[in-house]
Design a protein around this motif. Structure first.
Motif, PDB file in Angstrom:
ATOM      1  N   PRO A  59       0.801  -1.231   0.000  1.00  0.00           N
ATOM      2  CA  PRO A  59       0.000   0.000   0.000  1.00  0.00           C
ATOM      3  C   PRO A  59       0.831   1.277   0.000  1.00  0.00           C
ATOM      4  CG  PRO A  59      -0.946  -1.596   1.514  1.00  0.00           C
ATOM      5  CD  PRO A  59       0.366  -2.158   1.062  1.00  0.00           C
ATOM      6  N   MET A  60       2.009   1.235   0.617  1.00  0.00           N
ATOM      7  CA  MET A  60       2.948   2.355   0.568  1.00  0.00           C
ATOM      8  C   MET A  60       4.259   1.831  -0.011  1.00  0.00           C
ATOM      9  SD  MET A  60       1.213   4.894   1.777  1.00  0.00           S
ATOM     10  CE  MET A  60       2.449   6.159   2.085  1.00  0.00           C
ATOM     11  N   SER A  61       4.771   2.484  -1.049  1.00  0.00           N
ATOM     12  CA  SER A  61       6.018   2.037  -1.671  1.00  0.00           C
ATOM     13  C   SER A  61       7.225   2.344  -0.803  1.00  0.00           C
ATOM     14  CB  SER A  61       6.200   2.720  -3.036  1.00  0.00           C
ATOM     15  OG  SER A  61       5.103   2.473  -3.878  1.00  0.00           O
ATOM     16  N   LEU A  62       7.195   3.529  -0.191  1.00  0.00           N
ATOM     17  CA  LEU A  62       8.301   3.981   0.654  1.00  0.00           C
ATOM     18  C   LEU A  62       7.748   4.488   1.969  1.00  0.00           C
ATOM     19  CD1 LEU A  62      10.321   6.247  -1.837  1.00  0.00           C
ATOM     20  CD2 LEU A  62      10.743   3.851  -1.318  1.00  0.00           C
ATOM     21  N   VAL A  63       8.596   4.456   2.995  1.00  0.00           N
ATOM     22  CA  VAL A  63       8.292   5.112   4.262  1.00  0.00           C
ATOM     23  C   VAL A  63       9.471   6.002   4.603  1.00  0.00           C
ATOM     24  CG1 VAL A  63       7.984   4.829   6.742  1.00  0.00           C
ATOM     25  CG2 VAL A  63       6.754   3.336   5.158  1.00  0.00           C
ATOM     26  N   ALA A  64       9.158   7.271   4.860  1.00  0.00           N
ATOM     27  CA  ALA A  64      10.202   8.213   5.261  1.00  0.00           C
ATOM     28  C   ALA A  64       9.947   8.584   6.715  1.00  0.00           C
ATOM     29  CB  ALA A  64      10.150   9.472   4.387  1.00  0.00           C
ATOM     30  N   GLY A  65      10.921   8.389   7.452  1.00  0.00           N
ATOM     31  CA  GLY A  65      12.150   7.688   7.154  1.00  0.00           C
ATOM     32  C   GLY A  65      12.756   7.318   8.490  1.00  0.00           C
ATOM     33  N   ARG A  66      14.031   7.069   8.424  1.00  0.00           N
ATOM     34  CA  ARG A  66      14.853   6.861   9.621  1.00  0.00           C
ATOM     35  C   ARG A  66      16.041   7.813   9.507  1.00  0.00           C
ATOM     36  NH1 ARG A  66      10.836   4.318  10.284  1.00  0.00           N
ATOM     37  NH2 ARG A  66      10.584   2.274  11.287  1.00  0.00           N
ATOM     38  N   TRP A  67      16.595   8.204  10.644  1.00  0.00           N
ATOM     39  CA  TRP A  67      17.713   9.138  10.652  1.00  0.00           C
ATOM     40  C   TRP A  67      18.841   8.553  11.493  1.00  0.00           C
ATOM     41  CZ3 TRP A  67      12.691  10.470  10.195  1.00  0.00           C
ATOM     42  CH2 TRP A  67      12.380  11.293   9.105  1.00  0.00           C
ATOM     43  N   ALA A  68      20.026   8.495  10.902  1.00  0.00           N
ATOM     44  CA  ALA A  68      21.166   7.863  11.550  1.00  0.00           C
ATOM     45  C   ALA A  68      21.555   8.629  12.810  1.00  0.00           C
ATOM     46  CB  ALA A  68      22.350   7.791  10.584  1.00  0.00           C
ATOM     47  N   THR A  69      21.686   7.903  13.916  1.00  0.00           N
ATOM     48  CA  THR A  69      22.068   8.530  15.185  1.00  0.00           C
ATOM     49  C   THR A  69      23.570   8.743  15.279  1.00  0.00           C
ATOM     50  OG1 THR A  69      22.218   6.365  16.263  1.00  0.00           O
ATOM     51  CG2 THR A  69      20.088   7.495  16.342  1.00  0.00           C
TER      52      THR A  69
END
Length: 481
Positions: free
Chosen positions: A308-318
Motif C-alpha cells: 500500500p505504501m512504496s516507501l516510508v520516510a524515514g529513519r535518521w542515523a544517530t
C-alpha cells in the motif's frame, strides 16, 4: 499539524521551487537519481531495479529539492533499519538538512517528515507511552465486531450502485468503506460517515478546499472528544482519553487524526489492488473461487506484490554507521523501500512463484514502529472484498486491462479507476443507501478555536521550517489519485 499554514500564503509555487521546470531526466547535477519527477513517477519499480543494479542493497538518491537521502532496497537491510532504533531513529529533527536549514517551508517533504508529537516520530520511552495507548485502544476491538461494521457498510455501498449494473470500484467502494468503518471505531454517530468520507478524500487529493476539509476533520474530532469527556463509550476516542499513559488533548487529537487518515489511505490501496488482481488474473481468481487459496492468502500475495505504501520516510542515523555496504553519516535520512524490499532477489528469486500465507513481506513495516492497525486493516479489506464478490459473483472488468492507469509519487502508487460491470442487483425494498461520492453543497463548518499544543523541547536542535497554507496541493502530492 492541525494549523500548519499561513492564511496569507500565495496560491502559486515560489520561484526556484522544484515544482517549477523540473526536467524530464531523473538525474541530479551530481549524477544521483531522483525519487521525484517524470521518470521516477512513470515507473517506480523500474527505477528501484536500476538503483539495485547500480548500488546494491542501499542506494544514494535525491529527494525534492535535490536533498540527498539513502533508499534501502534490500529486504534484510530494511529490517535492520526498522529493528534497530538505537542506530536509526524515527526523530526527523536529527536530519542534517534540517540542521543546516536546507529544507524550505514549501518543500513537499514537509507533510511527511515535519516532526510532530506523535508516536511515529518518537523513540524509546516516549514512543512506548504514545504507541501503547494507541495499540491498547485498537486491540480492544474484536475482529467479529469489525466484520459486522464492514458487512453493514459494504452492503449499503453495493445497494447504491447495484441497480446500475456497473460501477467504478475505486471511487464507489474502496475509497469509502475504510473510513465508514473507522467512524464507528472512533465512536462517531453514523450520520457523520458520508460527510467525513468526502472531507477525507478531498483532503488527501489536495483540492482547493482541502484546508477547509482538514479543518472539518479536526473540528469533528474535537467535538467528539468533548462529547466523550461527558459520556464516554466503547470507542477509540474514549479509550485514548482514559488511558493510563495520560495523553494530552492535543496528543489524543493528533493520534486520532493519524489513525483515521493512515488507516483509510493504506486500506483503500489494499482493497483496490486486490480487486484489480481478482479481476485481471484468471488463475488468481480461479484459485480463490475454487478454494485453493483463501482470501487472507490472496491479501498476502497482494501485500508482497503491491505494498500500500512504496516507501516510508524515514529513519535518521544517530551516528556514523554502515548499512548494505554504504557508509552512512550521522544525521543522514534513510527511506524504507517497502516495495523494493518485497521483490529483493535474495528473498524472491522467482517473482512468479505464489507466496500464499507468507507474511514476511514489508508492507506493514517491522520493529517498534510496525503498523499497529494492520489487523484491523486486513479485516476491513478481507471482509469488504468477500462481501462484494459474494453479492456480485459475475463481476467483470469493464475495460481492457491495458487501459487501467495509476498515479505514482515517491511514497506510493495508486490505481486511478477500476470500472466494472455485472448483472444489475435490485435494491432491497426500503433499503437506504449511502450517498456515495456526494460532496456537501455547503462548505464544512469552521473549526472551533484550537489552543496551540504545548511546546515539547526537542532532544536535537534543528530548525524545522513552517509549512505554508497555499501549498496544500503540492504538499499532499504523494497522496493524490
Amino acid at each position: 499539524m492541525t494549523t500548519p499554514f499561513r492564511d496569507d500564503a500565495s496560491l502559486t509555487p515560489p520561484p526556484g521551487c522544484p515544482a517549477h521546470g523540473l526536467g524530464a531526466h531523473g538525474l541530479g547535477a551530481d549524477g544521483l537519481r531522483r525519487l521525484y519527477g517524470p521518470e521516477a513517477e512513470a515507473d517506480p519499480a523500474a527505477l528501484y531495479e536500476k538503483l539495485r543494479a547500480e548500488h546494491g542493497e542501499v542506494a544514494p538518491v535525491l529527494l525534492h529539492g535535490d536533498l540527498p537521502a539513502w533508499l534501502i532496497l534490500g529486504h534484510s537491510a530494511n529490517l535492520t533499519a526498522m529493528r534497530t532504533p538505537s542506530r536509526f531513529s524515527r526523530d526527523s529533527r536529527r536530519w542534517t538538512a534540517f540542521q543546516e536549514g536546507l529544507v524550505t517551508p514549501d518543500s513537499p517533504l514537509m507533510p511527511v517528515i515535519a516532526w510532530q508529537p506523535l508516536c511515529v516520530f518518537a523513540d524509546g520511552a516516549e514512543h512506548k507511552r504514545l504507541r501503547g495507548a494507541v495499540t491498547d485502544g485498537l486491540n480492544r476491538f474484536d475482529r467479529r465486531g469489525i466484520r459486522r461494521y464492514v458487512t453493514r457498510f459494504a452492503d449499503q455501498l453495493i445497494q447504491d450502485f447495484g441497480p446500475a449494473g456497473e460501477a467504478e470500484l475505486v471511487a464507489q467502494f474502496a475509497e469509502h468503506l475504510p473510513m465508514l468503518v473507522m467512524t464507528h471505531v472512533v465512536g462517531m454517530p453514523e450520520e457523520y460517515g458520508p460527510r467525513l468520507v468526502a472531507a477525507a478524500r478531498d483532503l488527501m487529493k489536495g483540492t482547493e478546499t482541502a484546508i477547509a476539509s482538514n479543518d472539518y476533520v479536526v473540528a469533528t474530532l474535537r467535538r467528539m472528544m468533548e462529547r466523550k469527556r461527558v459520556a464516554p463509550g466503547a470507542d477509540l476516542v474514549s479509550w485514548l482519553m482514559q488511558h493510563e499513559a495520560g495523553l494530552t488533548d492535543d496528543e489524543v487529537l493528533e493520534h486520532l487524526r493519524v489513525v483515521l487518515l493512515a488507516a483509510n489511505e493504506t486500506t483503500v490501496n489494499l482493497i483496490a489492488d486486490t480487486l484489480k488482481m481478482v479481476l485481471t488474473d484468471r488463475r488468481f481468481r480461479a484459485h480463490l473461487s475454487g478454494g485453493h487459496m483463501t482470501l487472507p492468502d490472496a491479501l498476502d500475495q497482494v501485500l508482497w506484490d503491491s505494498a500500500p505504501m512504496s516507501l516510508v520516510a524515514g529513519r535518521w542515523a544517530t551516528g556514523d554507521t554502515e548499512l548494505g555496504g554504504q557508509q552512512i553519516k550521522a544525521g543522514d535520512m534513510l527511506l524504507l523501500g517497502l516495495a523494493a524490499g518485497n521483490v529483493d532477489p535474495v528473498v524472491r528469486p522467482d517473482l512468479s512463484k505464489p507466496l500464499h500465507g507468507n507474511r514476511a513481506h514489508l508492507a506493514f513495516g517491522g520493529g517498534p514502529h510496525e503498523c499497529p492497525g494492520q489487523d484491523m486493516g486486513r479485516a476491513i479489506a478481507e471482509t469488504g472484498i468477500d462481501i462484494l464478490l459474494t453479492r456480485l459473483p459475475d463481476l467483470q472488468l469493464a475495460i481492457p486491462e491495458g487501459e487501467l492507469t495509476w498515479t505514482s509519487a515517491w511514497l506510493s502508487r495508486h490505481l486511478v479507476e477500476l470500472p466494472v460491470r455485472f448483472t444489475p442487483r435490485a435494491k432491497p425494498a426500503g433499503g437506504a443507501a449511502l450517498a456515495v461520492g456526494a460532496v456537501p453543497t455547503t462548505p464544512p463548518p469552521p473549526p472551533p478555536t484550537v489552543a496551540p499544543a504545548m511546546p515539547v523541547a526537542p532532544p536535537v536542535t534543528a530548525t524545522v521550517p513552517r509549512q505554508r497554507r497555499s501549498w496544500w496541493s503540492v504538499l499532499t502530492g504523494p497522496f493524490r489519485r
